[in-house]
Design a protein around this motif. Structure first.
Motif, PDB file in Angstrom:
ATOM      1  N   GLY A 231       2.068 -13.211   7.533  1.00  8.90           N
ATOM      2  CA  GLY A 231       1.691 -11.806   7.422  1.00  8.90           C
ATOM      3  C   GLY A 231       1.778 -11.257   6.021  1.00  8.90           C
ATOM      4  N   ASP A 232       1.846 -12.136   5.010  1.00  7.57           N
ATOM      5  CA  ASP A 232       1.906 -11.686   3.622  1.00  7.57           C
ATOM      6  C   ASP A 232       0.500 -11.381   3.111  1.00  7.57           C
ATOM      7  N   ILE A 233       0.411 -10.550   2.084  1.00  7.10           N
ATOM      8  CA  ILE A 233      -0.869 -10.183   1.490  1.00  7.10           C
ATOM      9  C   ILE A 233      -0.843 -10.555   0.008  1.00  7.10           C
ATOM     10  N   GLY A 234      -1.833 -11.336  -0.426  1.00  2.42           N
ATOM     11  CA  GLY A 234      -1.914 -11.747  -1.819  1.00  2.42           C
ATOM     12  C   GLY A 234      -2.736 -10.769  -2.635  1.00  2.42           C
ATOM     13  N   ILE A 235      -2.224 -10.403  -3.813  1.00  2.00           N
ATOM     14  CA  ILE A 235      -2.911  -9.425  -4.667  1.00  2.00           C
ATOM     15  C   ILE A 235      -2.732  -9.803  -6.128  1.00  2.00           C
ATOM     16  N   SER A 236      -3.460  -9.114  -6.980  1.00  2.00           N
ATOM     17  CA  SER A 236      -3.185  -9.067  -8.410  1.00  2.00           C
ATOM     18  C   SER A 236      -3.023  -7.589  -8.756  1.00  2.00           C
ATOM     19  N   ALA A 237      -1.829  -7.181  -9.150  1.00  2.00           N
ATOM     20  CA  ALA A 237      -1.546  -5.757  -9.344  1.00  2.00           C
ATOM     21  C   ALA A 237      -2.436  -5.130 -10.401  1.00  2.00           C
ATOM     22  N   MET A 238      -3.012  -5.925 -11.280  1.00  2.00           N
ATOM     23  CA  MET A 238      -3.870  -5.380 -12.338  1.00  2.00           C
ATOM     24  C   MET A 238      -5.334  -5.258 -11.894  1.00  2.00           C
ATOM     25  N   ASP A 239      -5.651  -5.798 -10.707  1.00  2.00           N
ATOM     26  CA  ASP A 239      -7.016  -5.767 -10.192  1.00  2.00           C
ATOM     27  C   ASP A 239      -7.067  -4.852  -8.973  1.00  2.00           C
ATOM     28  N   SER A 240      -7.626  -3.660  -9.146  1.00  2.00           N
ATOM     29  CA  SER A 240      -7.641  -2.681  -8.047  1.00  2.00           C
ATOM     30  C   SER A 240      -8.443  -3.174  -6.847  1.00  2.00           C
ATOM     31  N   ALA A 241      -9.452  -4.017  -7.079  1.00  2.00           N
ATOM     32  CA  ALA A 241     -10.269  -4.513  -5.969  1.00  2.00           C
ATOM     33  C   ALA A 241      -9.447  -5.377  -5.019  1.00  2.00           C
ATOM     34  N   SER A 242      -8.442  -6.090  -5.548  1.00  2.00           N
ATOM     35  CA  SER A 242      -7.628  -6.962  -4.698  1.00  2.00           C
ATOM     36  C   SER A 242      -6.638  -6.191  -3.838  1.00  2.00           C
ATOM     37  N   LEU A 243      -6.533  -4.879  -4.058  1.00  2.00           N
ATOM     38  CA  LEU A 243      -5.534  -4.081  -3.347  1.00  2.00           C
ATOM     39  C   LEU A 243      -6.069  -3.493  -2.042  1.00  2.00           C
ATOM     40  N   ARG A 244      -7.366  -3.629  -1.775  1.00  2.00           N
ATOM     41  CA  ARG A 244      -7.934  -2.998  -0.574  1.00  2.00           C
ATOM     42  C   ARG A 244      -7.290  -3.505   0.717  1.00  2.00           C
ATOM     43  N   PRO A 245      -7.108  -4.832   0.913  1.00  2.00           N
ATOM     44  CA  PRO A 245      -6.440  -5.287   2.144  1.00  2.00           C
ATOM     45  C   PRO A 245      -5.032  -4.724   2.287  1.00  2.00           C
ATOM     46  N   LEU A 246      -4.323  -4.611   1.180  1.00  2.00           N
ATOM     47  CA  LEU A 246      -2.973  -4.047   1.223  1.00  2.00           C
ATOM     48  C   LEU A 246      -3.006  -2.593   1.656  1.00  2.00           C
ATOM     49  N   LEU A 247      -3.907  -1.799   1.088  1.00  2.00           N
ATOM     50  CA  LEU A 247      -4.004  -0.382   1.459  1.00  2.00           C
ATOM     51  C   LEU A 247      -4.373  -0.237   2.937  1.00  2.00           C
ATOM     52  N   GLY A 248      -5.297  -1.095   3.399  1.00  2.00           N
ATOM     53  CA  GLY A 248      -5.680  -1.008   4.805  1.00  2.00           C
ATOM     54  C   GLY A 248      -4.524  -1.326   5.727  1.00  2.00           C
ATOM     55  N   ARG A 249      -3.743  -2.384   5.413  1.00  2.00           N
ATOM     56  CA  ARG A 249      -2.591  -2.735   6.253  1.00  2.00           C
ATOM     57  C   ARG A 249      -1.529  -1.643   6.221  1.00  2.00           C
ATOM     58  N   ALA A 250      -1.249  -1.095   5.019  1.00  2.00           N
ATOM     59  CA  ALA A 250      -0.229  -0.053   4.894  1.00  2.00           C
ATOM     60  C   ALA A 250      -0.629   1.193   5.668  1.00  2.00           C
ATOM     61  N   GLU A 251      -1.897   1.587   5.556  1.00  2.00           N
ATOM     62  CA  GLU A 251      -2.350   2.786   6.261  1.00  2.00           C
ATOM     63  C   GLU A 251      -2.277   2.585   7.771  1.00  2.00           C
ATOM     64  N   LYS A 252      -2.645   1.411   8.243  1.00  2.00           N
ATOM     65  CA  LYS A 252      -2.593   1.130   9.677  1.00  2.00           C
ATOM     66  C   LYS A 252      -1.169   1.212  10.201  1.00  2.00           C
ATOM     67  N   LEU A 253      -0.218   0.627   9.452  1.00  2.00           N
ATOM     68  CA  LEU A 253       1.191   0.673   9.867  1.00  2.00           C
ATOM     69  C   LEU A 253       1.720   2.104   9.891  1.00  2.00           C
ATOM     70  N   LEU A 254       1.403   2.883   8.857  1.00  2.00           N
ATOM     71  CA  LEU A 254       1.897   4.257   8.788  1.00  2.00           C
ATOM     72  C   LEU A 254       1.301   5.102   9.908  1.00  2.00           C
ATOM     73  N   ARG A 255       0.021   4.908  10.238  1.00  2.00           N
ATOM     74  CA  ARG A 255      -0.599   5.692  11.306  1.00  2.00           C
ATOM     75  C   ARG A 255       0.004   5.334  12.671  1.00  2.00           C
ATOM     76  N   SER A 256       0.201   4.035  12.912  1.00  2.00           N
ATOM     77  CA  SER A 256       0.797   3.641  14.186  1.00  2.00           C
ATOM     78  C   SER A 256       2.231   4.151  14.298  1.00  2.00           C
ATOM     79  N   GLN A 257       2.961   4.167  13.168  1.00  2.00           N
ATOM     80  CA  GLN A 257       4.329   4.690  13.168  1.00  2.00           C
ATOM     81  C   GLN A 257       4.313   6.190  13.418  1.00  2.00           C
ATOM     82  N   SER A 258       3.354   6.901  12.809  1.00  2.00           N
ATOM     83  CA  SER A 258       3.226   8.341  13.019  1.00  2.00           C
ATOM     84  C   SER A 258       2.898   8.647  14.472  1.00  2.00           C
ATOM     85  N   ASP A 259       2.020   7.825  15.083  1.00  2.00           N
ATOM     86  CA  ASP A 259       1.663   8.036  16.487  1.00  2.00           C
ATOM     87  C   ASP A 259       2.876   7.827  17.395  1.00  2.00           C
ATOM     88  N   ARG A 260       3.687   6.814  17.094  1.00  2.00           N
ATOM     89  CA  ARG A 260       4.885   6.567  17.915  1.00  2.00           C
ATOM     90  C   ARG A 260       5.857   7.733  17.808  1.00  2.00           C
TER      91      ARG A 260
END
Length: 555
Positions: free
Chosen positions: A516-545
């Motif tokens: 369940g790890d996500i690989g990125i390059s912190a200097m490349d904003s394009a590589s961060l999209r999967p991370l943002l999507g996973r983080a947003e999904k977790l926060l929304r599900s936590q908010s719903d709970r």
């Protein structure tokens, strides 16, 4: 006036005056010790039945007269004495009442104190007999880093000792030129004495080298010794300590940095056998933190940690151990300088604790306002230099300091971040972790680390390009468990994937996907999209709970 140190108890006034007259003599230029001074030194040593020693400047002036017992002399603190380059600019001449010749202990003193020469004057019936002399050499010869001159009678010395010393200085300079080292920086030898497996000990020593680089220290050499059991006084044996001292003279080092935390007694024992500054890993980390702290809270936290570290290590010499005070009820021995220093430090620690408590309350009120607005919080955690600040800069278009150094940023930073699906969060960067993090430092940063308790999501940033990434990830996970933060939802973020080769990168992504790890390059904003999507999904599900749970409570 020349100082007289050592075992002067029980001396008669006439003997004391004789020592003072001897200490005021001036040695003839070019001689290690002239014939008349050698005769007086031998006669006094024989009459007192004690070893005597002279520390002599290159100018011929006697810097100190040392009075010992039958078997040995003890050197005083030499801080500020001498004016040499590699060597100190002082030579020692001591008498012997028993064994003749240069001993191992003499060689230890020669190397550890960086003396020009060390001479032993043997006696016969109260008169000078032979003078044995040793000096350091820049390169090892026949398994030794020192050489002996042929023993002579003080009246039959040939050649100039000053010419010999100058030749040695020139030879040391040719071997390792000082110009090759930045004169404005500390020059250190790193030392590790460990019972751990070699691979683990080497990894820790490599990390110590990175810490030294972060502190602006030039690393001249590294020494790693593995032992079944650490020496209680020196960590290592005296032979290894002598080897390090000889290396420090050759390399012109002025600092020893130990990878292990030294106890107060070990620190004193090592500094007593060396004129180099000695610090350990903890002290180096504290120094880096002190340089990097910018906020008022950070400075308070670091000062408290430094004072707590310093308190048991106070070893200030107090020559006035019975300073008297006046007033009824206050007669008799007063406080020693050491006691005054300890009391002042304790008072300062108590004051800092009160100030940090106030700062912590202010931080708690700020978090309270944030909770009222119900803005989710994401906290970045990870090993130092894993790329947390770079990730925060890329996500929020900020310009927080981010360098390829350990603990480049120290003070926590918070920024707002808007997700693609129109969700706003606060993302917080915290201080980096490291193996063997000093306990006092962890306590001092308790108020800062409380920010993590308010996090709705933790992003554990890992430097995947580091060969020790697994061990570093375990260190962070263990610290989160110690801080009781392992129950907060988290995502492991494998950073610096761009530094891996294609085959290694593909393998890392496959392994990461399984966990369940996500690989990125912190200097490349394009590589961060999967991370943002996973983080947003977790926060929304936590908010719903949380919404569902609050609705059940209302019912």
């Amino acid at each position: 006036m020349t100082s007289i140190s050592g075992n002067t108890t029980g001396l008669k006034p006439a003997q004391q005056r004789a020592l003072e007259r001897l200490a005021e003599r001036r040695i003839a230029q070019g001689d290690i010790i002239d014939r008349e001074t050698a005769r007086q030194l031998a006669a006094l040593s024989f009459a007192l039945n004690r070893q005597l020693g002279l520390l002599i400047h290159r100018s011929g002036q006697i810097a100190c007269l040392m009075v010992g017992d039958f078997g040995r002399i003890t050197f005083p603190a030499l801080a500020g004495l001498g004016s040499g380059k590699r060597l100190r600019g002082l030579r020692c001449v001591r008498t012997t009442l028993g064994q003749t010749g240069i001993t191992d202990e003499d060689v230890m003193d020669l190397a550890c104190l960086r003396l020009d020469l060390f001479s032993v004057l043997s006696l016969r019936d109260g008169l000078p007999d032979r003078l044995f002399t040793a000096h350091l050499i820049p390169q090892n010869r026949a398994g030794r880093d020192w050489a002996e001159l042929p023993p002579v009678h003080p009246a039959n010395q040939s050649g100039s000792c000053l010419a010999l010393i100058e030749a040695l200085e020139d030879e040391f300079a040719r071997t390792t030129p000082l110009a090759a080292v930045d004169a404005g920086k500390d020059r250190a030898i790193l030392v590790s004495v460990s019972t751990a497996p070699r691979q683990e000990a080497e990894a820790s020593l490599n990390e110590l080298a990175e810490l030294a680089r972060s502190a602006g220290v030039v690393v001249l050499d590294r020494v790693l010794q593995r032992r079944r059991q650490l020496h209680p006084r020196f960590l290592m044996g005296q032979g290894k300590l002598l080897e390090i001292m000889l290396a420090s003279v050759r390399l012109a080092a002025n600092l020893l940095i130990f990878d292990q935390e030294l106890t107060p007694s070990q620190m004193r024992s090592i500094t007593d056998h060396s004129d180099l500054r000695v610090i350990d890993r903890t002290q180096l980390i504290l120094d880096i933190f002190a340089r990097r702290a910018r906020s008022r809270e950070g400075k308070l936290q670091i000062e408290m940690a430094q004072l707590k570290y310093m308190l048991p290590r106070l070893g200030t010499r107090d020559d006035a151990l019975s300073r008297l005070t006046g007033g009824i009820g206050a007669r008799g021995p007063g406080e020693t300088r050491l006691e005054i220093d300890k009391r002042r430090i304790n008072d300062r620690i108590a004051r800092l604790a009160r100030e940090l408590k106030n700062v912590g309350q202010e931080r708690y009120r700020r978090r309270g306002r944030r909770r009222k607005r119900e803005v989710p919080v994401i906290s970045l955690v990870g090993y130092t230099n894993a790329g947390k600040s770079t990730l925060l800069n890329t996500l929020t278009h900020s310009d927080i300091l981010a360098e390829d150094l350990l603990f480049a940023t120290l003070d926590p930073s918070s920024r707002r971040l808007r997700f693609p699906e129109d969700m706003e969060v606060i993302i917080t960067d915290t201080v980096g972790f490291i193996r063997n993090l000093p306990a006092e430092l962890l306590k001092a940063f308790a108020s800062t680390l409380e920010e993590l308790r308010e996090a709705d999501l933790i992003l554990h940033v890992i430097d995947r390009a580091n060969p020790e990434w697994r061990q570093q990830a375990e260190v962070v996970a263990d610290l989160l468990t110690r801080l009781e933060l392992d129950s907060i939802p988290s995502i492991r973020v494998l950073n610096k994937m761009d530094l891996l080769g294609e085959a290694e990168k593909e393998k890392a992504l496959q392994e990461g996907a399984l966990h369940g790890d996500i690989g990125i390059s912190a200097m490349d904003s394009a590589s961060l999209r999967p991370l943002l999507g996973r983080a947003e999904k977790l926060l929304r599900s936590q908010s719903d709970r949380q919404f569902f749970a609050s609705a059940q409570v209302l019912k």
